[in-house]
Scaffold this active site. Structure first.
Site, PDB file in Angstrom:
ATOM      1  N   LYS A 381      -1.989  -8.848  -2.890  1.00  0.00           N
ATOM      2  CA  LYS A 381      -0.965  -9.424  -2.005  1.00  0.00           C
ATOM      3  C   LYS A 381      -1.301 -10.876  -1.641  1.00  0.00           C
ATOM      4  O   LYS A 381      -0.460 -11.765  -1.713  1.00  0.00           O
ATOM      5  CB  LYS A 381      -0.835  -8.576  -0.732  1.00  0.00           C
ATOM      6  CG  LYS A 381      -0.396  -7.149  -0.983  1.00  0.00           C
ATOM      7  CD  LYS A 381      -0.183  -6.384   0.303  1.00  0.00           C
ATOM      8  CE  LYS A 381      -1.466  -6.172   1.089  1.00  0.00           C
ATOM      9  NZ  LYS A 381      -2.435  -5.312   0.408  1.00  0.00           N
ATOM     10  N   SER A 698       6.055  16.543   3.461  1.00  0.00           N
ATOM     11  CA  SER A 698       6.148  16.593   1.995  1.00  0.00           C
ATOM     12  C   SER A 698       5.292  17.689   1.366  1.00  0.00           C
ATOM     13  O   SER A 698       5.423  17.967   0.183  1.00  0.00           O
ATOM     14  CB  SER A 698       5.760  15.237   1.397  1.00  0.00           C
ATOM     15  OG  SER A 698       4.418  14.935   1.676  1.00  0.00           O
ATOM     16  N   LYS A 741       2.674   8.590  -5.330  1.00  0.00           N
ATOM     17  CA  LYS A 741       2.287   9.979  -5.612  1.00  0.00           C
ATOM     18  C   LYS A 741       2.221  10.246  -7.121  1.00  0.00           C
ATOM     19  O   LYS A 741       1.303  10.914  -7.604  1.00  0.00           O
ATOM     20  CB  LYS A 741       3.275  10.938  -4.945  1.00  0.00           C
ATOM     21  CG  LYS A 741       3.174  10.932  -3.415  1.00  0.00           C
ATOM     22  CD  LYS A 741       4.242  11.807  -2.776  1.00  0.00           C
ATOM     23  CE  LYS A 741       4.119  11.797  -1.256  1.00  0.00           C
ATOM     24  NZ  LYS A 741       5.157  12.596  -0.590  1.00  0.00           N
TER      25      LYS A 741
END
Length: 804
Positions: A381, A698, A741
């Site tokens: 970043k 989740s 994921k």
């Protein structure tokens, strides 16, 4: 209640009317109890009477011989004092006048007559009366000591009066004519600022000479105090006179220098400031403020502290790049080439920068974008911000906001504070000397707040294109245009960022890299960088693709590439040591010999199971550092149907487990489960690594699959990972963090991935190589999950499937 008011005319009258005749004082008199004052004999005192008993005592006195016994309370706050609450010596006084006031109080004028000793309180209703013994003044011996003491007291009174003590001239005349020691003591004591206890001590001293001696001690202290006070006043006045003298001399010096055509150093500075101001192309408001400060400086003494403050302010105002800017590189192909050189992948970010340049090429009035890069540590970043500045041809500024808690760090301090300075925004813009840099603010999710203010709130104006053209730093006090600045912020998480702050930024998510991306980054950037930093070259060391792949797969598991760079650096250091020891050869790092440099492969927690098992399902979790797989373990034992949950689970995850159990119980017949299993057994669900808190919906499908496996005895496929939220009806709802994921599953060797059908659109962000390696199943309800996750369908469903 009795309170003193001291008109000197009446008091003087009392001393002039000396009581030559012997007054007959009765043994019993009404009592008036005083607060915060002591009345001396021969002293004329106005008193305000408020208490009912005290008013009755005054009435009783006026109806008789007009005499009353004045005695002082030990504690003024007591409303109905007893004998032990008052002093035992007081003064018999004569009430000379009485006036009733509109507010109910009574004002009386009393003249002290003689001292008296309290013997007893005879009655207290409707007023206090007391038996007293009058204290007779003993005869005096007229000796030298007495005469000397009288003279000292008179001299002390005169000195006190000359030092500013408020003693009327008439009192001074009386004091010079009074020959009786006792009268002089009482007169002097009544004009000293004595505390009640000290005044009472004097009243209780019967021998006149001893009493006057005590009064003289207090008078001496008063004179010393007045003397010191006078000296302090004189010194302060002398200092003021000195400053005024210096001011006049300076004014004369200025006039002389003006006549001779000479100027001081500060005058030269002021001339330079005025020249700079003429050349400065700024708004009228800024020019007026600078002109005002230059005029202030011209009127100041060169050595004063304020002069340095004004000089510093003017230096800042002339050093700020009000109109200096760099020319943007509007060659889109060249900009894309620079971005590709510095970073591999990150197509979304690069596309956004090229879009900005395209619009900038067509319109010069475009405002600078405000981007927020969100992603796990190590994905590039910060370095991306530097690369963007290079591609745009702008100067680059970076500040870290991690741990910043003071609003003044952003907006600056007001000039009233010692050592005040502008905030970091203005400081950095001055340092780079350009009004249109690329300004990176690192770690905006770690900004704090305390009693000094909230920096996030201060940044709201900075990062709002509709407001930042008029940004006003507290130190400068004038607006500065920040609309040309391209702001880039970075964060690991979005949640801690204030909602209003987050709303002002265009969020671009940078998920973790795939293994192929890491390989390319290592070969293009990390390996050459570490070879150079460790004083090696291509003739000394080389890395094969296989070696880098092995380091990625077996020595690092992360979303970014920081640990990968550390491992490469470790190998380079070991080679550098061998070269330094004299081994001159080419060191080729291959798949086989990586372990010779880094040791045996590390075992990671997110490795897949080696075989299918009952009750163990593979889930995938999103974390701040990317994603990782996790296992949900379930078991059952004889009991009463209790559900136990362990592994530092949050409330949402616990609710998902309860929903999964309820679904299994409600649909037990469909899956061929004996309903007694739920009443005769306890269920225990555990998610390993209990020290790490876990939460979120989740994991719902993973928990449900694990429970169903335990209830039916059917194994769960080891090569299948899953994610999704479940409802009591068995529906599978979409979740977030799909890319992270999926990449975590790919890193761990997962071959099959079960996703909610609503998340199918998120696969657009997944690299094609990953999509080829993993087979995806999109499901709408939990039955479909069981169909793909279990090695075979439960018995009843199997029959149903055959029937179909």
């Amino acid at each position: 209640m009795a309170k003193k008011d001291t008109p000197y005319e009446e008091e003087i009258e009392g001393f002039v009317e000396e009581q030559d005749q012997n007054l007959q004082v009765p043994d019993e008199l009404p009592v008036l109890m005083l607060r915060d004052m002591v009345v001396f004999p021969y002293m004329v005192t106005p008193l305000f009477v408020g208490r009912e008993k005290s008013k009755k005592a005054v009435d009783q006195s006026l109806s008789g011989n007009r005499m009353i016994f004045l005695v002082t309370q030990k504690k003024p706050e007591i409303e109905n004092p007893k004998k032990e609450d008052i002093y035992q010596v007081g003064t018999v006084a004569l009430i000379m006048r009485m006036l009733k006031l509109p507010d109910g109080r009574v004002r009386i004028l009393t003249q002290g007559m003689v001292r008296a000793q309290l013997q007893s309180i005879e009655k207290n209703d409707p007023y206090y009366s007391a038996k007293i013994d009058v204290v007779q003044e003993p005869e005096e011996n007229k000796d030298v000591q007495r005469e000397a003491l009288i003279r000292n007291v008179r001299s002390g009174l005169e000195k006190a009066s000359s030092l500013g003590k408020n003693i009327p001239p008439e009192i001074m005349i009386i004091a010079s004519n009074v020959e009786e020691t006792g009268k002089l003591a009482d007169l002097t004591a009544s004009h000293l600022d004595l505390k009640v206890k000290d005044a009472q001590k004097i009243l209780e001293i019967y021998p006149p000479f001893k009493r006057l001696k005590k009064v003289y001690e207090y008078l001496t202290k008063e004179v010393e105090l007045l003397d010191v006070q006078s000296k302090i006043s004189s010194e302060a006045k002398g200092e003021m006179d000195k400053l005024q003298k210096e001011y006049f001399l300076r004014q004369q010096l200025k006039a002389i220098q003006k006549e001779l055509g000479e100027g001081s150093e500060i005058q030269e500075e002021i001339k330079n400031y005025r020249k700079k101001l003429k050349k400065l192309n700024v708004s009228k408001e800024i020019k007026e403020e600078i002109e005002k400060q230059i005029n202030r400086l011209s009127q100041m003494h060169p050595e004063s502290a304020e002069t340095a403050v004004v000089r510093n302010y003017l230096d800042w105002m002339f050093a700020i790049p009000w109109n200096q800017s760099t020319v943007d590189n509007l060659d889109l192909k060249k900009a894309k080439k620079i971005l590709d050189e510095d970073h591999y992948g990150l197509s979304k970010v690069k596309e956004r920068i090229i879009e900005y340049l395209g619009v900038r090429k067509l319109s010069k009035k475009i405002k600078g974008p405000i981007l927020c890069f969100v992603g796990p540590p190590g994905v590039g970043k910060t370095s991306l911000g530097r690369s963007i500045a290079r591609a745009l041809g702008r100067k680059f500024i970076r500040i870290s906001l991690g741990g910043v808690r003071d609003e003044a760090e952003i907006r600056g301090h007001r000039r009233t504070y010692v050592g005040a300075m502008p905030g970091k925004i203005i400081q950095e813009i001055r340092r780079c000397n350009s009004k249109n840099p690329v300004f990176m603010m690192d770690e905006v999710d770690k900004v704090g707040a305390d009693f000094r203010g909230d920096p996030s709130s201060a940044l709201l104006e900075v990062l709002d294109p509709e407001q930042n053209y008029f940004f006003r730093d507290h130190y400068l006090g004038v607006p500065f245009d920040l609309s040309h600045v391209m702001f880039i912020t970075t964060a690991n998480l979005l949640d801690p960022i204030q909602p209003a702050f987050r709303d002002r930024m265009e969020v671009i998510k940078l998920p973790g890299y795939t293994e192929e991306e890491k390989l390319q980054i290592a070969l293009r950037h990390l390996v050459p960088k570490q070879i150079k930093e460790n004083a090696l070259d291509k003739k000394t060391i080389t890395f094969t693709k296989g070696a880098v792949k092995r380091i990625i797969a077996l020595y690092t598991r992360e979303a970014g590439v920081r640990n990968l760079e550390r491992e490469i650096a470790s190998i380079c250091r070991k080679v550098a040591r061998k070269v330094a020891e004299g081994q001159k050869q080419l060191f080729k790092i291959t798949y086989q010999n990586v372990k010779d440099y880094l040791g045996p492969p590390r075992i990671f927690r997110d490795q897949l199971l080696k075989e299918d098992r009952v009750g163990v399902a593979t889930g995938v979790a999103w974390t701040a550092s990317g994603g990782e797989i996790m296992f949900v373990e379930s078991t059952r034992m004889k009991g009463k149907g209790v559900l136990s949950l362990t592994g530092s689970l949050g409330d949402i995850m616990k609710e998902s487990a309860q929903a999964a159990l309820s679904y299994a119980r409600a649909h037990s017949q469909e899956f061929g489960i004996d309903s007694k299993i739920f009443s005769d057994n306890d269920f225990h669900i555990h998610i390993p690594e209990g020290a790490i808190p876990k939460d979120g919906p989740s994991a719902g499908v993973t928990i449900a699959t694990s429970l169903m496996s335990v209830c039916t005895g059917v194994k769960v496929r080891r090569d299948t990972a899953m994610t999704g939220e479940i409802t009591l009806r068995g529906n599978v709802l979409p979740v977030d963090g799909i890319k992270e994921k999926v990449l975590a599953a790919q890193r761990s060797g997962v071959e099959r991935f079960i996703l909610p059908k609503a998340n199918k659109k998120d696969l657009i962000d997944i690299p094609d190589k990953v999509k080829k390696e993993i087979k995806f199943f999109f499901v709408k309800d939990i039955d479909e999950v069981f169909h793909h996750a279990l090695v075979r369908l439960p018995r009843v469903q199997e029959k149903a499937a055959v029937g179909k």
